[in-house]
Design a protein around this motif. Structure first.
Motif, short mmCIF file in Angstrom:
data_model
loop_
_atom_site.label_atom_id
_atom_site.label_comp_id
_atom_site.label_asym_id
_atom_site.label_seq_id
_atom_site.Cartn_x
_atom_site.Cartn_y
_atom_site.Cartn_z
N THR A 127 0.83 -1.21 0.00
CA THR A 127 0.00 0.00 0.00
C THR A 127 0.87 1.26 0.00
N ALA A 128 1.99 1.19 -0.70
CA ALA A 128 2.85 2.37 -0.85
C ALA A 128 2.06 3.46 -1.57
N LEU A 129 2.46 4.69 -1.36
CA LEU A 129 1.73 5.83 -1.91
C LEU A 129 1.45 5.73 -3.41
N PRO A 130 2.43 5.36 -4.25
CA PRO A 130 2.11 5.25 -5.68
C PRO A 130 1.05 4.18 -5.98
N VAL A 132 -1.45 3.29 -3.90
CA VAL A 132 -2.73 3.85 -3.45
C VAL A 132 -3.23 4.88 -4.46
N GLU A 133 -2.32 5.69 -4.95
CA GLU A 133 -2.69 6.69 -5.96
C GLU A 133 -3.23 6.00 -7.22
N CYS A 134 -2.58 4.94 -7.59
CA CYS A 134 -3.01 4.15 -8.75
C CYS A 134 -4.41 3.57 -8.51
N MET A 135 -4.64 3.04 -7.32
CA MET A 135 -5.95 2.47 -6.99
C MET A 135 -7.05 3.54 -7.02
N LEU A 136 -6.71 4.74 -6.60
CA LEU A 136 -7.68 5.85 -6.69
C LEU A 136 -8.07 6.08 -8.15
N ARG A 137 -7.09 6.07 -9.02
CA ARG A 137 -7.38 6.26 -10.45
C ARG A 137 -8.20 5.11 -11.00
N PHE A 138 -7.83 3.87 -10.60
CA PHE A 138 -8.58 2.70 -11.06
C PHE A 138 -10.02 2.73 -10.54
N SER A 139 -10.22 3.29 -9.36
CA SER A 139 -11.58 3.33 -8.79
C SER A 139 -12.49 4.22 -9.64
N LEU A 140 -11.91 5.04 -10.50
CA LEU A 140 -12.68 5.92 -11.40
C LEU A 140 -12.81 5.35 -12.81
N SER A 141 -12.29 4.13 -13.00
CA SER A 141 -12.29 3.50 -14.32
C SER A 141 -13.70 3.25 -14.82
N ALA A 142 -13.86 3.30 -16.13
CA ALA A 142 -15.15 2.98 -16.75
C ALA A 142 -15.44 1.48 -16.61
N SER A 143 -14.40 0.69 -16.42
CA SER A 143 -14.58 -0.75 -16.22
C SER A 143 -15.12 -0.99 -14.81
N ARG A 144 -16.29 -1.54 -14.74
CA ARG A 144 -16.94 -1.82 -13.45
C ARG A 144 -16.08 -2.76 -12.60
N ARG A 145 -15.56 -3.80 -13.24
CA ARG A 145 -14.75 -4.79 -12.53
C ARG A 145 -13.53 -4.13 -11.88
N LEU A 146 -12.84 -3.32 -12.66
CA LEU A 146 -11.63 -2.68 -12.16
C LEU A 146 -11.96 -1.64 -11.09
N SER A 147 -12.98 -0.83 -11.32
CA SER A 147 -13.32 0.20 -10.33
C SER A 147 -13.77 -0.44 -9.01
N GLU A 165 -3.85 11.05 1.67
CA GLU A 165 -2.53 11.49 1.21
C GLU A 165 -2.38 11.27 -0.30
N ALA A 166 -2.85 10.13 -0.80
CA ALA A 166 -2.78 9.86 -2.23
C ALA A 166 -3.71 10.79 -3.01
N ARG A 167 -4.88 11.10 -2.44
CA ARG A 167 -5.81 12.04 -3.09
C ARG A 167 -5.16 13.41 -3.23
N ASN A 168 -4.52 13.87 -2.17
CA ASN A 168 -3.86 15.17 -2.20
C ASN A 168 -2.73 15.19 -3.21
N LEU A 169 -1.99 14.11 -3.28
CA LEU A 169 -0.89 14.01 -4.23
C LEU A 169 -1.43 14.02 -5.66
N GLY A 176 0.74 9.89 -14.32
CA GLY A 176 0.26 8.72 -13.58
C GLY A 176 0.29 7.49 -14.45
N ILE A 177 -0.13 6.43 -13.87
CA ILE A 177 -0.17 5.18 -14.61
C ILE A 177 -1.45 5.19 -15.45
N PRO A 178 -1.32 4.89 -16.75
CA PRO A 178 -2.51 4.93 -17.61
C PRO A 178 -3.50 3.83 -17.24
#
Length: 182
Positions: A127-130, A132-147, A165-169, A176-178
């Motif tokens: 759960t390193a910061l990068p 968690v930041e990546c998971m935040l982005r994935f949570s917004l994915s159009a893919s239901r499974r991934l989000s 902290e990841a949200r603020n970053l 970011g990671i595509p």
């Protein structure tokens, strides 16, 4: 019967190591990943060093090999011995690198594998910061499974402080990671 199982798995490993055909390597790795789903095969797969074969395959250029390798690791890491081996072999970095794949199946398996590898000792790395930041982005994915999977990761494996902290970053960076392609 068990001896046949070991011999069959040995034949697959030998075929993988002996072929130059990319298609044959894919087929064999896919078969090994499927065998990794069955706990009766865990000991044999350890004996045949298939965990190393999967970990090494994460660095392949061919995306399908990476997909099957991370799928195999995902299947194997439910076992404590396999989990410990992956963590001790420094497999986390290669697994985290799979989060940047354009293949959704690879990303899904990587997220799930990180969940399975999360222990009190490894949690700081899973759960390193990068990540968690990546998971935040994935949570917004159009893919239901991934989000959905990313949301579970954030809620069950991260602290509210880590997420904040990841949200603020994320607010301060455009890099970011595509997201994987559907």
């Amino acid at each position: 019967m068990e001896l046949n199982r070991l011999e069959d798995l040995q034949a697959l490993v030998t075929e993988f190591q002996g072929t130059d055909s990319a298609e044959a390597k894919e087929q064999v790795l896919a078969n090994l990943a499927n065998f990794a789903y069955d706990p009766r095969n865990y000991e044999y797969l350890r004996q045949l060093q298939v965990l190393d074969l999967f970990l090494d395959s994460l660095a392949e250029d061919r995306e399908s090999l990476v997909e099957f390798a991370i799928g195999g690791l995902c299947n194997l890491c439910l076992d404590k011995t396999n989990k410990d081996y992956i963590l001790e072999a420094n497999g986390l970095e290669a697994i985290i690198n799979c989060l940047s794949s354009s293949n959704e199946e690879t990303v899904m398996s990587a997220v799930t594998t990180l969940m399975y590898l999360s222990t009190p000792q490894s949690r700081q790395r899973t759960t390193a910061l990068p990540v968690v930041e990546c998971m935040l982005r994935f949570s917004l994915s159009a893919s239901r499974r991934l989000s959905n999977l990313a949301t579970v990761f954030l809620e069950d494996y991260c602290t509210p402080l880590q997420v904040e902290e990841a949200r603020n970053l994320s607010k301060h960076t455009a890099v970011g990671i595509p997201l994987p392609k559907d």
